[in-house]
Structures are given as C-alpha cells and as structure tokens.
Enzyme design. Structure first.
Site, PDB file in Angstrom:
ATOM      1  N   HIS A 126      -3.896  -5.652   1.411  1.00  0.00           N
ATOM      2  CA  HIS A 126      -3.498  -6.090   2.764  1.00  0.00           C
ATOM      3  C   HIS A 126      -3.839  -7.451   2.994  1.00  0.00           C
ATOM      4  CE1 HIS A 126      -2.112  -1.943   4.040  1.00  0.00           C
ATOM      5  NE2 HIS A 126      -3.178  -1.440   3.353  1.00  0.00           N
ATOM      6  N   CYS A 131       0.624  -1.314  -0.127  1.00  0.00           N
ATOM      7  CA  CYS A 131      -0.085   0.192   0.003  1.00  0.00           C
ATOM      8  C   CYS A 131       0.905   1.317  -0.019  1.00  0.00           C
ATOM      9  CB  CYS A 131      -1.001  -0.006   1.372  1.00  0.00           C
ATOM     10  SG  CYS A 131      -2.286   0.932   0.775  1.00  0.00           S
TER      11      CYS A 131
END
Length: 485
Positions: A430, A333
């Site tokens: 994630h 991310c």
C-alpha cells in the site's frame, strides 16, 4: 503537567477528526508538544506504525499534524468490520480476536485498562493530548461499559467539548438534545461546545449560538465555517469516497469498484488529487465503464466475501472485457488476491474453511494464514528506477508462476506479479502512489501527466487548516478548559 481535552461529536462524521488535526497543528505552531488520542475507532482504513502495529488512518494524519511518527498508543482499540455484525478487534496495534457486535458490547469494558495504559504513556511524552471521541455520547444504549466517549472521559478525568454539524441541519437540537439525554455526571464533564461546517454569513447564527449557550449553560468555542480544502486530506470513512472521486470527462479514467468491505482506500487519495486523472468510484448496480484506462481493485477486509460480491455484480465479466480491449488492471492487497486463480482458506479465517476460484487473470494462488503481515517498507520500481515507500498489512501467502514477473522490489526482495500479456499487475504494498516520481511514471503509461507534489500538499493543507481553526475556534479558551492528567 500534561493537559488533555476531548472533542466529542453529536454524531458520526461531524468533522471531529479534521478539527482535531487542525487544533493539533495549531498548538504545535504555538510551540507545544502535542499528541493525538482516540480510545476506540472503527475503520478498515488503517495505518501501519513504526512499532509494528496498526491504528486508524485519522490518527496517523493527526500524528502527522503533530510532527511525530504514528504509534499504536494513539488508537489503542481499533475495530475493523468484517461483516454486517462482526469485526476484528485490534488492541494496542495487534489482533486480539473477532467478535460480533453483541459480544463486543458486553465485553468492551474489559478493554478500558489497555486504553488508560496507552493514554498514560502518551501523557508522559507531551504537553497536551487532544482526544477524539467516536460516534456520539447521546447513544445512551451504548453508555454502559463505554470506552469511546464519556466512559473514557470520566475514567481519565478529561474535560469534553461537544461539536455539532450545522451542515446536516438541526444543530441546536443536536447539542441541546445531547445534554438532555446524558447522565448528570457526564454532563458535568462537558465544558463547552462548537458548531462545525457552517456555510455563508456566520452572523446569521449568532442567535442560535447564544440559544445553545442559554439552554445548556456551556460557552461557545466557535462557529467554524466549512473548510474548502478538506477534500485534500486523506479520507478515513468509506462514506467520504464518493466526494473524492471525479467524473468530469477529463484525464485518464481509473475505475474503482466499490466493494462492501473495501479497506485501505487511502491508496486512492493521491490519484483523486491528480488533475489529469478522472477517478470513478463504481457503485453496485453500475457496470465497469468501457472507456476506463485502468481498473483498480483496492484492499478488502474480507477478500472472499468481496470477491463473491464482485462476481454477483457481473463486474468479473466487465473486467474480462476490459482486458480483452487492451485495458490495464492493478490489484492491491485483497484486490491482488482476487486476481489470482484460487483463494484457499483452510483455517476458516474469513468464514467456513474452503477454497474459491479467483478471477483468473494472474497465474497465482493465495492461501490464507493466521499470521498477519504488518510492516513499513521502502522499495523500487525497477522499470523506471523510481523510489517507493509503502506498508504491508495483510494475511495470506501468494505464490505462482506470475510472481516470477515481479514488477516491484521492496527491501531488496521481488514483490508482486504480472500477467503474461503485461496488462494485469498486483502486489501487497500500500502507499505506492504517494511517491510523486513513481505516480508520474505510472500515469504516463496511461496517457496522463503529473506534476503534483502530494505529500507537500498534505502539509500545506494541514497548515491552512491550522490557520482556519485559529481564526474560528477559541484555542485559548480550549487550553484553559483542558484538564491536567
């Protein structure tokens, strides 16, 4: 009628989240239909829900303890710090704006209708709601317009149990002092107290427990010993991270720079649980270790600011040396965005509009955009054929030549990027390491073996926590004290 009880603390990090999870699992095992609720949370470690929003990671764990899917109503107000004085405000799972602390303090009462709406919806679904407070009701300067502690308890008519932390010392003063500074109406909402994190012979505190009862008039619901398996449960607070990391000279070394706005660091939990992994959290003022097998850059709530902090520490120089030595790098991310050539912020989402140079280890560029990507996804690691599940929670669009070497596939679409030399990878997903088969395959490339069943261990730990709570916390009395809503 649905019942509700609220567990508030004498301060932050007294163990409220864990005890609430244990109470919920214990009540579920008694055959009850239970839901967690936290009116207001402050955390950059968020979970994505099936209804397309985000809540605090602790409430997602509590939902798991309840055996239900996380929902935005379980944590209607989430504050995600972006600077020392400002935060992004999430209302019922969606971004509602950004405010500094002073403005939020003036305006927070306006959020109470959303809080009560979510609470009422949950009340229509279950037998019991276990509510978690935030911080402490003793913070009298925050009482006006409060939605997190006594403001919510009085508005919703939910009785309160006050929990202190004996491990910090001064627990008698914590609890008695909290009563002393609270207004009479707030004190009337408290039905009892409990003491958490006791070490040693509990009988040695019998006199202290009785003194608290005598001074406050509140009954004790228990003196709860330290739960030795707590480290196996996902951490929500970044302050808990150093306790999860290991540096004992065993296993492959994974180094994680501790950046100021680190977020969604639950990606580290499965790695920290691995016996064959030495997870090192690298604090400011410390160089990245030369013996690291992998440098892992996790998420950030303020990518550009954290990138500047990384460079200020000289970690960019250490990272380049690590790659030259043949080391591996993975960015998740915000960490993925930092590894690129440029980060563009034309709308000023993270500060002044502009563009900054990235670390340059991936041939990609990221442009920040107002739209936030929030979704649960399933995928595949094509190199090993292992299945994945994960979640996406980010702003920004990433493009560039290295995305043609995507190393993952989610919902049938290529995901991520790989450098030409294969040593640097990144992606937006994630939760990758929760998948046992993928994690084992990934760690094998770093020279570590894995036979850990991570999710199975989480549920086993929740069951052990429920037994712990049943033994040392008076759930029968708690249910008697709970109010109807």
């Amino acid at each position: 009628m649905t019942k509700a009880i609220m567990i508030q603390g004498t301060g932050s990090n007294v163990g409220k989240s864990m005890i609430v999870a244990g109470v919920i699992r214990a009540c579920v095992q008694r055959g009850m239909n239970v839901r967690p609720f936290k009116p207001q949370n402050m955390s950059n470690n968020a979970a994505v829900t099936e209804d397309g929003g985000e809540i605090g990671r602790a409430q997602a764990l509590q939902a798991r303890a309840a055996g239900v899917a996380p929902h935005t109503d379980m944590n209607p107000i989430l504050l995600k710090p972006q600077s020392s004085t400002g935060a992004q405000i999430i209302v019922q799972g969606q971004i509602a704006g950004q405010q500094d602390a002073a403005a939020f303090g003036k305006n927070k009462a306006a959020l109470m209708p959303a809080v009560l709406q979510s609470f009422e919806r949950l009340a229509g679904q279950c037998d019991l709601i276990v509510v978690e407070g935030a911080g402490s009701p003793a913070e009298t300067n925050l009482r006006s317009g409060d939605i997190a502690n006594m403001g919510f308890a009085t508005a919703a008519g939910v009785p309160v149990i006050l929990m202190g932390d004996i491990d910090r010392g001064g627990v008698i003063a914590q609890i008695v002092g909290t009563q002393a500074v609270m207004e009479a109406g707030d004190c009337a909402m408290v039905r009892g107290f409990a003491v958490n994190k006791f070490r040693g012979d509990r009988s040695l505190f019998d006199g202290g427990r009785d003194d608290i009862s005598r001074r406050t008039g509140w009954p004790s619901l228990g003196v709860i010993p330290w739960f030795d398996m707590a480290h196996r449960l996902p951490a929500e607070d970044v302050m808990d991270l150093p306790a999860r990391a290991r540096s004992d000279g065993q296993g492959c070394v994974i180094a994680v720079p501790r950046l100021p706005r680190i977020s969604n660091f639950d990606d580290l939990d499965p790695l920290a649980a691995e016996p064959g992994v030495e997870l090192r959290l690298i604090l400011p003022g410390t160089p990245l270790p030369a013996d690291a097998d992998l440098v892992l850059l996790v998420g950030s709530k303020a990518t550009i600011a954290d990138l500047a902090a990384l460079k200020a520490e000289g970690w960019d120089i250490d990272l380049a040396a690590h790659i030259r030595r043949g080391g591996q790098v993975l960015g998740l991310c915000g960490g993925y965005q930092m590894l690129g050539k440029r980060i563009n912020d034309p709308h000023g989402i993270e500060g002044e509009p502009g563009s900054v140079a990235g670390l340059g280890h991936l041939d990609i560029d990221t442009t920040m955009a107002p739209v936030k990507h929030l979704s649960l996804k399933t995928g595949l690691h094509p190199a090993t054929g292992t299945s994945l599940s994960g979640y996406e929670i980010h702003i920004g669009e990433t493009t560039g030549p290295d995305t043609s070497r995507a190393w993952l596939s989610f919902d049938g679409k290529p995901e991520g990027a790989t450098s030409a030399n294969g040593r640097v990878k990144g992606c937006y997903m994630h939760g990758l390491f929760n998948a046992d088969s993928f994690r084992a395959a990934y760690l094998m490339e770093l020279g570590a073996e894995s036979d850990l069943a991570f999710d199975v261990n989480i549920d086993a730990t929740l069951d052990a926590l429920a037994r712990h709570v049943e033994e040392y916390f008076d759930i029968d009395l708690m249910l008697q004290l709970a109010g109807e809503v």
